[in-house]
Design a protein around this motif. Structure first.
Motif, PDB file in Angstrom:
ATOM      1  N   PHE A 156      13.098  44.453  -8.675  1.00 10.28           N
ATOM      2  CA  PHE A 156      12.506  43.555  -7.689  1.00 10.28           C
ATOM      3  C   PHE A 156      13.582  42.773  -6.945  1.00 10.28           C
ATOM      4  O   PHE A 156      14.651  42.485  -7.477  1.00 10.28           O
ATOM      5  N   GLY A 157      13.242  42.402  -5.721  1.00 16.76           N
ATOM      6  CA  GLY A 157      14.071  41.508  -4.926  1.00 16.76           C
ATOM      7  C   GLY A 157      13.198  40.637  -4.052  1.00 16.76           C
ATOM      8  O   GLY A 157      12.024  40.940  -3.798  1.00 16.76           O
ATOM      9  N   LEU A 158      13.763  39.528  -3.571  1.00 16.57           N
ATOM     10  CA  LEU A 158      13.041  38.561  -2.750  1.00 16.57           C
ATOM     11  C   LEU A 158      13.909  38.109  -1.579  1.00 16.57           C
ATOM     12  O   LEU A 158      15.139  38.243  -1.615  1.00 16.57           O
ATOM     13  N   GLY A 159      13.263  37.534  -0.576  1.00 15.57           N
ATOM     14  CA  GLY A 159      14.011  36.952   0.526  1.00 15.57           C
ATOM     15  C   GLY A 159      13.099  36.214   1.485  1.00 15.57           C
ATOM     16  O   GLY A 159      11.875  36.393   1.480  1.00 15.57           O
ATOM     17  N   TYR A 160      13.711  35.367   2.297  1.00 18.68           N
ATOM     18  CA  TYR A 160      13.026  34.678   3.394  1.00 18.68           C
ATOM     19  C   TYR A 160      13.674  35.083   4.709  1.00 18.68           C
ATOM     20  O   TYR A 160      14.892  35.292   4.790  1.00 18.68           O
ATOM     21  N   HIS A 161      12.853  35.163   5.759  1.00 20.46           N
ATOM     22  CA  HIS A 161      13.322  35.608   7.083  1.00 20.46           C
ATOM     23  C   HIS A 161      12.898  34.590   8.146  1.00 20.46           C
ATOM     24  O   HIS A 161      11.951  34.814   8.901  1.00 20.46           O
ATOM     25  N   PRO A 162      13.602  33.453   8.229  1.00 22.99           N
ATOM     26  CA  PRO A 162      13.273  32.456   9.257  1.00 22.99           C
ATOM     27  C   PRO A 162      13.958  32.767  10.597  1.00 22.99           C
ATOM     28  O   PRO A 162      15.089  33.257  10.636  1.00 22.99           O
ATOM     29  N   TRP A 163      13.247  32.475  11.675  1.00 20.67           N
ATOM     30  CA  TRP A 163      13.749  32.681  13.044  1.00 20.67           C
ATOM     31  C   TRP A 163      14.026  31.314  13.668  1.00 20.67           C
ATOM     32  O   TRP A 163      13.096  30.534  13.916  1.00 20.67           O
ATOM     33  N   PHE A 164      15.301  31.016  13.927  1.00 16.50           N
ATOM     34  CA  PHE A 164      15.703  29.757  14.536  1.00 16.50           C
ATOM     35  C   PHE A 164      16.054  29.951  16.006  1.00 16.50           C
ATOM     36  O   PHE A 164      16.521  31.018  16.416  1.00 16.50           O
ATOM     37  N   THR A 165      15.876  28.885  16.769  1.00 15.56           N
ATOM     38  CA  THR A 165      16.312  28.890  18.165  1.00 15.56           C
ATOM     39  C   THR A 165      17.835  28.990  18.228  1.00 15.56           C
ATOM     40  O   THR A 165      18.547  28.371  17.430  1.00 15.56           O
ATOM     41  N   ARG A 166      18.332  29.785  19.180  1.00 14.49           N
ATOM     42  CA  ARG A 166      19.784  29.885  19.418  1.00 14.49           C
ATOM     43  C   ARG A 166      20.051  29.391  20.836  1.00 14.49           C
ATOM     44  O   ARG A 166      19.889  30.117  21.810  1.00 14.49           O
ATOM     45  N   THR A 167      20.442  28.136  20.946  1.00 13.43           N
ATOM     46  CA  THR A 167      20.743  27.567  22.250  1.00 13.43           C
ATOM     47  C   THR A 167      22.117  28.056  22.723  1.00 13.43           C
ATOM     48  O   THR A 167      22.911  28.569  21.930  1.00 13.43           O
ATOM     49  N   PRO A 168      22.436  27.912  24.007  1.00 12.48           N
ATOM     50  CA  PRO A 168      23.730  28.386  24.506  1.00 12.48           C
ATOM     51  C   PRO A 168      24.937  27.798  23.771  1.00 12.48           C
ATOM     52  O   PRO A 168      25.978  28.445  23.658  1.00 12.48           O
ATOM     53  N   LYS A 169      24.813  26.568  23.255  1.00  9.05           N
ATOM     54  CA  LYS A 169      25.938  25.930  22.560  1.00  9.05           C
ATOM     55  C   LYS A 169      25.772  25.927  21.039  1.00  9.05           C
ATOM     56  O   LYS A 169      26.494  25.220  20.339  1.00  9.05           O
ATOM     57  N   ALA A 170      24.858  26.722  20.521  1.00  5.32           N
ATOM     58  CA  ALA A 170      24.589  26.736  19.076  1.00  5.32           C
ATOM     59  C   ALA A 170      25.828  27.120  18.286  1.00  5.32           C
ATOM     60  O   ALA A 170      26.624  27.971  18.707  1.00  5.32           O
ATOM     61  N   ARG A 171      25.976  26.499  17.096  1.00  2.00           N
ATOM     62  CA  ARG A 171      27.099  26.787  16.200  1.00  2.00           C
ATOM     63  C   ARG A 171      26.565  26.986  14.789  1.00  2.00           C
ATOM     64  O   ARG A 171      25.709  26.225  14.324  1.00  2.00           O
ATOM     65  N   LEU A 172      27.104  27.979  14.094  1.00  7.75           N
ATOM     66  CA  LEU A 172      26.681  28.278  12.730  1.00  7.75           C
ATOM     67  C   LEU A 172      27.890  28.273  11.812  1.00  7.75           C
ATOM     68  O   LEU A 172      28.952  28.806  12.161  1.00  7.75           O
ATOM     69  N   SER A 173      27.724  27.703  10.616  1.00  9.90           N
ATOM     70  CA  SER A 173      28.811  27.722   9.630  1.00  9.90           C
ATOM     71  C   SER A 173      28.252  27.858   8.225  1.00  9.90           C
ATOM     72  O   SER A 173      27.175  27.339   7.904  1.00  9.90           O
ATOM     73  N   PHE A 174      28.981  28.574   7.390  1.00 10.87           N
ATOM     74  CA  PHE A 174      28.719  28.691   5.958  1.00 10.87           C
ATOM     75  C   PHE A 174      29.932  29.373   5.347  1.00 10.87           C
ATOM     76  O   PHE A 174      30.799  29.898   6.049  1.00 10.87           O
ATOM     77  N   ARG A 175      29.983  29.399   4.030  1.00 10.95           N
ATOM     78  CA  ARG A 175      31.092  30.042   3.340  1.00 10.95           C
ATOM     79  C   ARG A 175      30.581  31.202   2.493  1.00 10.95           C
ATOM     80  O   ARG A 175      29.602  31.064   1.758  1.00 10.95           O
ATOM     81  N   ALA A 176      31.247  32.324   2.601  1.00  8.71           N
ATOM     82  CA  ALA A 176      30.941  33.498   1.782  1.00  8.71           C
ATOM     83  C   ALA A 176      32.214  34.301   1.617  1.00  8.71           C
ATOM     84  O   ALA A 176      32.997  34.450   2.560  1.00  8.71           O
ATOM     85  N   ASP A 177      32.422  34.824   0.431  1.00  6.26           N
ATOM     86  CA  ASP A 177      33.645  35.580   0.155  1.00  6.26           C
ATOM     87  C   ASP A 177      33.610  36.994   0.701  1.00  6.26           C
ATOM     88  O   ASP A 177      34.640  37.546   1.081  1.00  6.26           O
ATOM     89  N   THR A 178      32.424  37.604   0.728  1.00  6.78           N
ATOM     90  CA  THR A 178      32.318  39.035   0.984  1.00  6.78           C
ATOM     91  C   THR A 178      31.337  39.322   2.103  1.00  6.78           C
ATOM     92  O   THR A 178      30.261  38.710   2.179  1.00  6.78           O
ATOM     93  N   SER A 179      31.707  40.254   2.976  1.00  5.15           N
ATOM     94  CA  SER A 179      30.787  40.788   3.967  1.00  5.15           C
ATOM     95  C   SER A 179      30.918  42.304   3.960  1.00  5.15           C
ATOM     96  O   SER A 179      31.713  42.872   3.204  1.00  5.15           O
ATOM     97  N   PHE A 180      30.144  42.969   4.817  1.00  5.27           N
ATOM     98  CA  PHE A 180      30.071  44.424   4.795  1.00  5.27           C
ATOM     99  C   PHE A 180      30.110  44.982   6.211  1.00  5.27           C
ATOM    100  O   PHE A 180      29.511  44.418   7.130  1.00  5.27           O
ATOM    101  N   THR A 181      30.817  46.095   6.375  1.00  9.66           N
ATOM    102  CA  THR A 181      30.662  46.829   7.618  1.00  9.66           C
ATOM    103  C   THR A 181      29.271  47.452   7.622  1.00  9.66           C
ATOM    104  O   THR A 181      28.633  47.617   6.576  1.00  9.66           O
ATOM    105  N   ARG A 182      28.798  47.833   8.806  1.00  8.38           N
ATOM    106  CA  ARG A 182      27.396  48.237   8.969  1.00  8.38           C
ATOM    107  C   ARG A 182      27.318  49.595   9.647  1.00  8.38           C
ATOM    108  O   ARG A 182      28.006  49.852  10.637  1.00  8.38           O
ATOM    109  N   SER A 183      26.469  50.471   9.122  1.00  5.35           N
ATOM    110  CA  SER A 183      26.279  51.785   9.728  1.00  5.35           C
ATOM    111  C   SER A 183      25.336  51.685  10.921  1.00  5.35           C
ATOM    112  O   SER A 183      24.708  50.645  11.160  1.00  5.35           O
ATOM    113  N   GLU A 184      25.203  52.783  11.657  1.00  5.57           N
ATOM    114  CA  GLU A 184      24.286  52.805  12.792  1.00  5.57           C
ATOM    115  C   GLU A 184      22.837  52.621  12.361  1.00  5.57           C
ATOM    116  O   GLU A 184      21.998  52.208  13.162  1.00  5.57           O
TER     117      GLU A 184
END
Length: 313
Positions: A156-184
């Motif tokens: 089993f797995g779980l998750g939430y999928h919230p949709w936030f407004t992205r204004t022209p000057k929006a900024r996002l920050s968080f810390r994570a050690d690992t990311s992934f390249t993405r296939s088509e």
């Protein structure tokens, strides 16, 4: 897929107002916050009767989050199949519960609990899923608990999928050690140091960002900060329990950004080498998995509407 219900359930407390459609996946239709200056802001992109379902508000992902290649994977000597609901990619996406009719278990002015009793013969998944949403004076708490009701053990797995407004000057920050390249097909391919491909450790401008759909593991502390300077609003999203990973989606054709706390790497059931970055959780009959998300808003000071330091420091 059902249309959005005509009579949403409303929750209110302090400066927050939330509307839900219990009959459509226990989905959040809107979340508004009144700032200290008296202005009201939509923290989530609101759903309306003629909008495309699940591209606004916030929905639940269960019994898995994000994508599974070909809608199938091997487990315990058998093959599990989910509907391929993203045929262009030949993927199953976002689980079963978002399309199902839930029931309202209990509700007060500022808190509600909803329930999905899923008995899916095609996949073999039998589970009970409970969502509780409670508004307090400083934010909104969302929690999920899924319990295996099948006689066979299942992942089993779980998750939430919230949709936030992205204004022209929006900024996002968080810390994570690992990311992934993405296939088509939108599936993780190679695990990398986040600093090499997607570095959000300092605020990143989202307004002019091209298409982004990236997965992050080792998200610590589990907090992401979205600043919307034009609205003088800061949104802080945090997570606990099994929701130890993060998916970030920012399309180039809509002014939105999805910041999704999830429990596992997409398609990890077909990529066992990724299990160390976030795996599905195998549950026996009667065992449960839980995770929670919190959304809180605050007003940006005038000095923060043009620039900001690292809010995770």
């Amino acid at each position: 897929m059902s249309s959005i219900g005509l009579d949403p359930v409303l929750l209110r407390h302090g400066n927050y107002t939330l509307a839900m459609d219990v009959t459509l996946g226990s989905s959040v239709l809107s979340l508004d916050w009144t700032a200290p200056d008296g202005r009201s802001h939509a923290l989530l992109v609101p759903s309306v009767a003629d909008s495309v379902p699940f591209k606004t508000g916030c929905f639940v992902m269960a019994p898995f989050a994000n994508r599974i290649a070909d809608g199938s994977f091997p487990f315990d000597g058998r093959t599990i199949h989910f509907p391929v609901n993203r045929p262009a990619e030949n993927n199953a996406i976002h689980g079963l519960s978002r399309n199902r009719k839930w029931v309202l278990a209990e509700s007060t002015a500022s808190c509600l609990s909803t329930r999905d009793e899923c008995r899916d013969a095609a996949s073999g998944y039998d589970y009970d899923l409970t969502q509780t949403i409670e508004i307090d004076a400083s934010g909104v708490n969302f929690s999920l608990t899924i319990t295996n009701r099948s006689a066979k053990k299942l992942p089993f797995g779980l998750g939430y999928h919230p949709w936030f407004t992205r204004t022209p000057k929006a900024r996002l920050s968080f810390r994570a050690d690992t990311s992934f390249t993405r296939s088509e097909r939108g599936l993780p391919e190679v695990a990398c140091d986040s600093a090499e491909i997607y570095d959000f450790s300092a605020p990143v401008a989202l307004g002019s960002m091209r298409w982004l759909d990236a997965h992050f593991a080792n998200w610590s502390p589990r907090a992401a900060v979205l600043d919307l300077p034009e609205m003088a609003v800061r949104i802080t999203l945090s997570a606990a329990g099994c929701l130890g990973n993060l998916q970030v989606f920012a399309p180039d054709d809509r002014a939105v950004v999805c910041i999704e706390p999830v429990s596992h790497v997409p398609n990890v059931c077909n990529r066992p080498a990724f299990a160390r970055f976030g795996d599905l959780t195998v549950l026996d009959l009667g065992e449960s998995l839980s995770g929670s998300m919190r959304i809180a808003a605050s007003q940006l000071e005038s000095s923060q509407t043009s620039s900001t330091g690292d809010p995770n420091a």
